[in-house]
Design an enzyme around this catalytic site. Structure first.
Site, PDB file in Angstrom:
ATOM      1  N   CYS A 342       0.841  -1.181   0.032  1.00  0.00           N
ATOM      2  CA  CYS A 342      -0.086   0.051  -0.069  1.00  0.00           C
ATOM      3  C   CYS A 342       0.953   1.318  -0.064  1.00  0.00           C
ATOM      4  O   CYS A 342       1.492   1.376  -1.060  1.00  0.00           O
ATOM      5  CB  CYS A 342      -0.805  -0.079   1.230  1.00  0.00           C
ATOM      6  SG  CYS A 342      -2.432   1.105   0.956  1.00  0.00           S
ATOM      7  N   HIS A 469      -3.858  -5.170   0.220  1.00  0.00           N
ATOM      8  CA  HIS A 469      -3.106  -5.806   1.499  1.00  0.00           C
ATOM      9  C   HIS A 469      -3.154  -7.289   1.507  1.00  0.00           C
ATOM     10  O   HIS A 469      -4.063  -7.809   2.154  1.00  0.00           O
ATOM     11  CB  HIS A 469      -3.724  -5.351   2.881  1.00  0.00           C
ATOM     12  CG  HIS A 469      -3.718  -3.826   3.082  1.00  0.00           C
ATOM     13  ND1 HIS A 469      -2.800  -3.396   3.732  1.00  0.00           N
ATOM     14  CD2 HIS A 469      -4.122  -2.604   2.578  1.00  0.00           C
ATOM     15  CE1 HIS A 469      -2.608  -2.139   3.853  1.00  0.00           C
ATOM     16  NE2 HIS A 469      -3.609  -1.772   3.058  1.00  0.00           N
ATOM     17  N   GLU A 471      -1.377  -9.466   3.203  1.00  0.00           N
ATOM     18  CA  GLU A 471      -1.512 -10.186   4.453  1.00  0.00           C
ATOM     19  C   GLU A 471      -2.883 -10.508   5.158  1.00  0.00           C
ATOM     20  O   GLU A 471      -2.993 -11.376   6.003  1.00  0.00           O
ATOM     21  CB  GLU A 471      -0.632  -9.217   5.728  1.00  0.00           C
ATOM     22  CG  GLU A 471      -1.651  -7.926   5.891  1.00  0.00           C
ATOM     23  CD  GLU A 471      -1.023  -6.761   4.942  1.00  0.00           C
ATOM     24  OE1 GLU A 471      -1.664  -5.632   5.381  1.00  0.00           O
ATOM     25  OE2 GLU A 471      -0.700  -7.048   3.877  1.00  0.00           O
TER      26      GLU A 471
END
Length: 531
Positions: A342, A469, A471
């Site tokens: 990001c 993102h 993750e």
């Protein structure tokens, strides 16, 4: 539909999330379709704009009972199968005034769905003061009493403790909390949190759910838990190490980057490496720190230079951005594996513009609205007058426009991926050609081809940035490809992995997609690289 509510008492951070996800893992291993809901007690607050030091959490709306019943039936998988069990984690601590409306909502909810369809797991602390070494039950007794006073009776009491519960202590909790001894579950400190599902299963949780909720659980070997045990055992046998420098602005509290850390751990475990995360406050890398606190400055740079890879995660605000740019420049010039998430991707574009394209004032309009080279700009739909409710949120599709993309290969040579977004600024598409002429390629874009989603640098072992993102979709047995690539590169294994066609050794296989609610019998094996 069966509902399992997980509450917590005594202290925050007791481990409700671990217990809730472990329960889901166990039930999936039994052939059930499972979904989950996380509720945090914030009302009329835009929790999305909190600093991680304040506690970043989602926001829940009113009319909670109907919302929960609707949401629990929504399929979370591509197969469209309605979940059979919904695990609900209620954040906060029982007794907190902000959680009272939610406790009351679930008090009523249990009667609406009937007792045979509702179960409450209460997670509590059993401290063991070093002065006496005795396990104390009073905090748990008080917490359960308070929960009962609010109208909820725990079916299972999960005791968090440093050492296994003594039999006498377990019986005492059973006696004074009005539950059977088998309903008192001990979760003591273990070498890896991935052992928690195994502890729960060993203490008869499956059998209890079968009786209490009349679940249609098949009596068969728990194949997924067998694989889970293999993974847990692996964590205790890791010999080789690799290190990743995490350059951020909230590094004083590791939980600020909990999802990022877990994604790194998933990937490190997949390649049989023990992970060391070197936390670096990005402001410590800036020249101003060198003048004011030279020791802190040199310690930060020593951490960065000794790491095997560099990660710059997402964030907001101008503080520390110049330090992140310094770290990105070092990773690019020294050919150290780098991953930007990001804001990390946006700053990688800024760094490249300044030091390769020669645009010295290149910046994001978030930090310098007057820059002559706005390489990162606010999105068209973004209202710059407000902070909350203006971000581009949720799952979005990214299209790969290059067959030679490293990240595309790591994803399995797919044409597109769907990942979760949370941002309000983006790379300026009008300047795209300037970067690509110098080797910074935008290999992934949105459906319209206007938003830059993935960057890769030519002639570099691994220099990747993503606007999304990844993750958030990483799982213990299914690591996120961008993070997996970073760890492979940090361990000097990426090129051999790519040469082999991104095929992993059949020696190390696990079963679980972990992000799916489907039972493991319907999941394909995921194969991991052997050492």
């Amino acid at each position: 539909m069966k509902y399992i509510l997980v509450t917590g008492g005594v202290i925050s951070g007791i481990g409700k999330g671990i217990i809730a996800s472990s329960v889901g893992t166990i039930l999936k291993s039994c052939g059930l379709h499972v979904t989950a809901i996380k509720i945090d007690p914030y009302i009329n607050i835009d929790a999305g704009t909190f600093s991680p030091y304040e506690h970043v959490v989602p926001h829940i709306t009113d009319a909670i009972q109907e919302w929960v019943m609707r949401q629990a039936k929504v399929s979370v998988d591509d197969d469209g199968v309605e979940p059979q069990v919904c695990v609900i984690e209620l954040g906060g601590t029982v007794g907190d005034i902000e959680s009272m409306p939610f406790i009351e909502a679930f008090r009523q909810f249990q009667f609406k769905v009937k007792r045979e369809n509702f179960c409450n797991i209460h997670v509590s602390l059993v401290p063991q003061p070093s002065t006496t070494g005795e396990q104390k039950t009073k905090p748990t007794q008080n917490s359960v009493r308070e929960l009962r006073g609010l109208g909820l009776s725990p079916d299972l009491i999960v005791c968090r403790c440093s050492t296994p519960l003594d039999t006498a202590v377990k019986e005492k909790i059973s006696m004074f909390c009005h539950v059977e001894p088998e309903q008192v579950i001990c979760i003591h400190d273990v070498s890896s949190l991935y052992r928690v599902p195994l502890l729960l299963e060993d203490q008869g949780m499956v059998e209890y759910f079968c009786r209490r909720l009349d679940l249609p659980i098949e009596k068969r070997p728990h194949r997924m838990l067998t694989k889970w045990k293999e993974m847990s055992d692996r964590t205790d046998r890791l010999l080789e190490h690799t290190s990743i420098a995490l350059v951020g602005k909230y590094t004083k509290l590791s939980d600020s980057y909990a999802s990022v850390i877990k994604a790194l751990e998933h990937s490190a475990l997949a390649i049989n490496y023990k992970l060391e995360v070197k936390y670096i406050d990005s402001a410590d890398l800036e020249p101003s720190t060198q003048q004011e606190e030279p020791v802190k400055y040199h310690e930060a740079w020593q951490k960065l230079c000794s790491a095997n890879g560099v990660l710059v995660p997402g964030g907001f605000g101008v503080r520390g951005t110049e330090g992140k740019i310094q770290a990105i420049r070092w990773a690019r010039q020294q050919k150290k594996p780098f991953l930007g998430i990001c804001l990390g991707m946006q700053l990688a574009v800024c760094e490249f513009a300044r030091n390769v394209l020669g645009w010295q004032d290149a910046n994001s309009t978030e930090f310098d609205p007057e820059t002559k080279h706005p390489v990162v700009i606010d999105m068209p739909e973004h209202n710059p007058g407000q902070m909350g409710g203006t971000m581009r949120l949720g799952k979005r599709r990214t299209i790969f426009n290059s067959t030679s993309s490293i990240l595309r290969k790591l994803y399995g040579d797919v044409e597109h991926v769907d990942e979760r977004h949370r941002h309000r600024f983006e790379v300026n598409p009008e300047l795209k050609h300037h970067f690509e002429e110098k080797g910074l390629r935008f290999v992934g874009q949105d459906l319209a081809g206007k938003r830059m989603e993935v960057i890769e640098l030519e002639d570099h072992p691994y220099f990747v940035g993503v606007q999304y993102h990844p993750e958030f979709t990483s799982r213990p047995i299914k690591p996120s490809p961008p993070y997996f690539g970073l760890l492979l590169a940090a361990a000097a294994k990426l090129q051999s992995y790519l040469i082999k066609g991104c095929r992993l050794s059949p020696r190390d296989t696990y079963s679980d997609c972990s992000g799916s609610s489907s039972p493991d019998s319907e999941l394909s094996d995921l194969k991991f690289l052997s050492v």
